[in-house]
Design an enzyme around this catalytic site. Sequence first.
Site, PDB file in Angstrom:
ATOM      1  N   GLY A 138      39.776  30.503  38.296  1.00 32.32           N
ATOM      2  CA  GLY A 138      40.520  31.756  38.453  1.00 32.32           C
ATOM      3  C   GLY A 138      41.984  31.442  38.684  1.00 32.32           C
ATOM      4  CB  ILE A 176      45.084  44.336  33.697  1.00 35.87           C
ATOM      5  CG1 ILE A 176      44.979  42.929  34.301  1.00 35.87           C
ATOM      6  CG2 ILE A 176      43.862  45.147  34.133  1.00 35.87           C
ATOM      7  CD1 ILE A 176      45.026  42.912  35.835  1.00 35.87           C
ATOM      8  CB  ILE A 191      43.078  25.826  31.554  1.00 36.32           C
ATOM      9  CG1 ILE A 191      43.632  25.430  32.932  1.00 36.32           C
ATOM     10  CG2 ILE A 191      43.974  26.854  30.865  1.00 36.32           C
ATOM     11  CD1 ILE A 191      43.651  26.514  33.975  1.00 36.32           C
ATOM     12  N   GLY A 222      37.648  37.593  37.625  1.00 38.42           N
ATOM     13  CA  GLY A 222      37.185  38.250  36.407  1.00 38.42           C
ATOM     14  C   GLY A 222      36.631  37.295  35.377  1.00 38.42           C
ATOM     15  CD  GLN A 253      47.336  36.169  34.563  1.00 37.96           C
ATOM     16  OE1 GLN A 253      47.130  36.461  35.733  1.00 37.96           O
ATOM     17  NE2 GLN A 253      47.825  37.029  33.701  1.00 37.96           N
ATOM     18  CD  GLU A 305      44.537  37.814  43.012  1.00 37.78           C
ATOM     19  OE1 GLU A 305      44.594  38.594  43.949  1.00 37.78           O
ATOM     20  OE2 GLU A 305      43.471  37.534  42.428  1.00 37.78           O
TER      21      GLU A 305
END
Length: 703
Positions: free
Chosen positions: A667, A470, A594, A513, A603, A670
């Site tokens: 992750g 995305i 990472i 993901g 991100q 967010e």
Amino acid sequence: MSTVDVVTPVDTSVPTGLGAPVARLEGRDKVTGAARYAYEHTPDGVLYGWIAQSSVTTGTIMGSNRDEVLRMPGVRAVVMHDQAPHLEDAEDGELLVLQSAAVAYRGQPVALVLADTFDTAREAASALRVEYDEGGIDVVLSTDHPTLYAPETVNAGFETDTSQGDVDAAMADSSVTIDETYETAALFNSPMEPHATVATWVDGRLDVLDSNQGTSGVATSLATLFSLDPAVVRVRAQHVGGGFGSKGSARPVVVLASIGAMLSGRPVKLAYTRQMMFSLSGYRTPTISRIRLAADSGGHLSALSHQTYSHSSTLQEFTEQTAEPTRHLWAAPSRLMTHRLARLDVPTPRWMRAPGEAPGIYAVESAMDELALKLEIDPVELRLRNEPEVDPHTGQPFSSRHLVECLTRGAELFGWHDRDPRQGVRRIGRWLVGTGVAAATYPASVMPAGARVTALPGGRFSVGVNATDIGQGARTVMAQIAAAELGVPVDLIDLSIADSDLPTAGVAGGSSGTASWGWAVTKASRQVTELLSQGQPVPPEGLEVVVDIEEDIAAMSDHSRFAYGAQFVEARVDLDSGEIVVPRMVGVFAAGRIMNARTARSQFVGGMTMGLSMALHEHGMLDPTQGDYGNHDFATYHVAANADVGSIEVEWLDEEDPHLAPMGGKGIGEIGNVGAAAAVANAVAHATGVRVRDLPIQPDKLL
Ligand code: MOS
């Protein structure tokens, strides 16, 4: 002038290439226009769709001038509730489009127009006049709304209410307490590419090119809705221009396009306009959080309570898990966390980057700042004193935490050490200057995923994994993970992603993901490597291994798995106008290994920018007399841009955590958006001495 700097502690000499700042594999295709997004596909014989939306907040459709619209040249269909095929419930009432004459919110789809051209479809939709028997309007969330209730669980299955000890008693016994209410506005996912679908229905097969964050889930929803064998539904999402959660599941657009294709027998293209995004894509509910803190004079918490209120539509229950992250962040002998939900005549809220954490951590980390001021303890120090030994909610050991290291490294990087705690006393010219800090946390999750890895004759490998890119760089990172495991350069990997015909996998969401898809790719790659090392020959069609990771997930150790971070912000406020500027943000994160320094940096920087945007700019403005939000475009709904921040500096700890998926990452999609809003709010309060407890903080609230 804006600069975005990054300090990147990555060893690019690692021979596997994992961690290296590999540029996005499709980057050139994207910037040259060669990459095709869903709406850019135009099959032969395509019809253009347009969604006609309700112009009332609630009511019943009584009639329309549909016959008149159908006589317009080039108009092929105007599909309303009396003609649409029956849909089975796919556990999302918002997807049951055109199923009844009832209207549940302003902007709900009431008709799908199909026409030979884009312009004709738009013209026909605007010519459609629908008559309604209008109902009432109940759209304002409050802490005493009559429909408030405690849902069975909240988003992602978390507990609604949890309690230990006695918060009331601890509050009464403590000399230093905070009891304040913090509010966040409705926030709208605003990816660059609005949702779009091209649906084709041929020989009983539904083929869909869609803009989403996970094709397996969308395909499953379509199969359920239309009572189809999942094997005849194919969903692809090769290039997706952002989602932020709004594309995490099927949305009305893909259902409507499929209805259009089935009824017309022709391919149908359908997209949301930017205006439609504000009704039909899902958004972050407004939240109200009452936070209570009690502490001893040394700053140790004796009570921590987070009681939160949010809304959902009358169509579908969705409860933002706003108090859930507070459970894991800080310990106290007495704790109470509750969620209450009101069902209103509004569009259905859904996921938006860090659902729960973004508004919840804003509230609790603002309250911690207020507590620090009252106690006359430095806000970094207050957090260090409250560092828990184990997960305060589950009692599990942390797989790794390193929040203390994030705070201390962040303080060093930011230059926090000689901070004057007094509010409203620093000036540079006409600007009041302040600094703020906040902690961040986000769960490190994995979801079931499959992958297929095939050794091809000649040394190449074909890798199929249903990841979705995305914009975060999934395509690149999956290729890096496969290459690392297979011991070959990235350019020997032929990668297929974002196709529901690939082994089933979860969404690009929940910051899960990379860990989930990557685990499946790792497992399949290791098995292929093993077969090759045993001397297995590679047949002409290739040597294929297909795996899933369900058993591996079930066998994971009993640990509390979260990423952590520390956010530091400098804010300046104009003495006369109240204008707020943010010259500097610093974020330090502990997120395990990472995988790609370049895409990871994006991100973190993007998440922090989104937190800044939440703190100062984004403001869904509800019109209580008309229902719905009044601002439906980028002129009236400002999303932070480059000019809204000076520098953003990101650093991450070199964290090794053996209790994660085998690549070792937590992750990162967010966590950058967690805590940033609190750090901004805390910096504004430090600058001005004015504590604004409802976001966004806009100049008039400071004057
Ligand atoms: Mo994110 S809101 O989990 O796509």
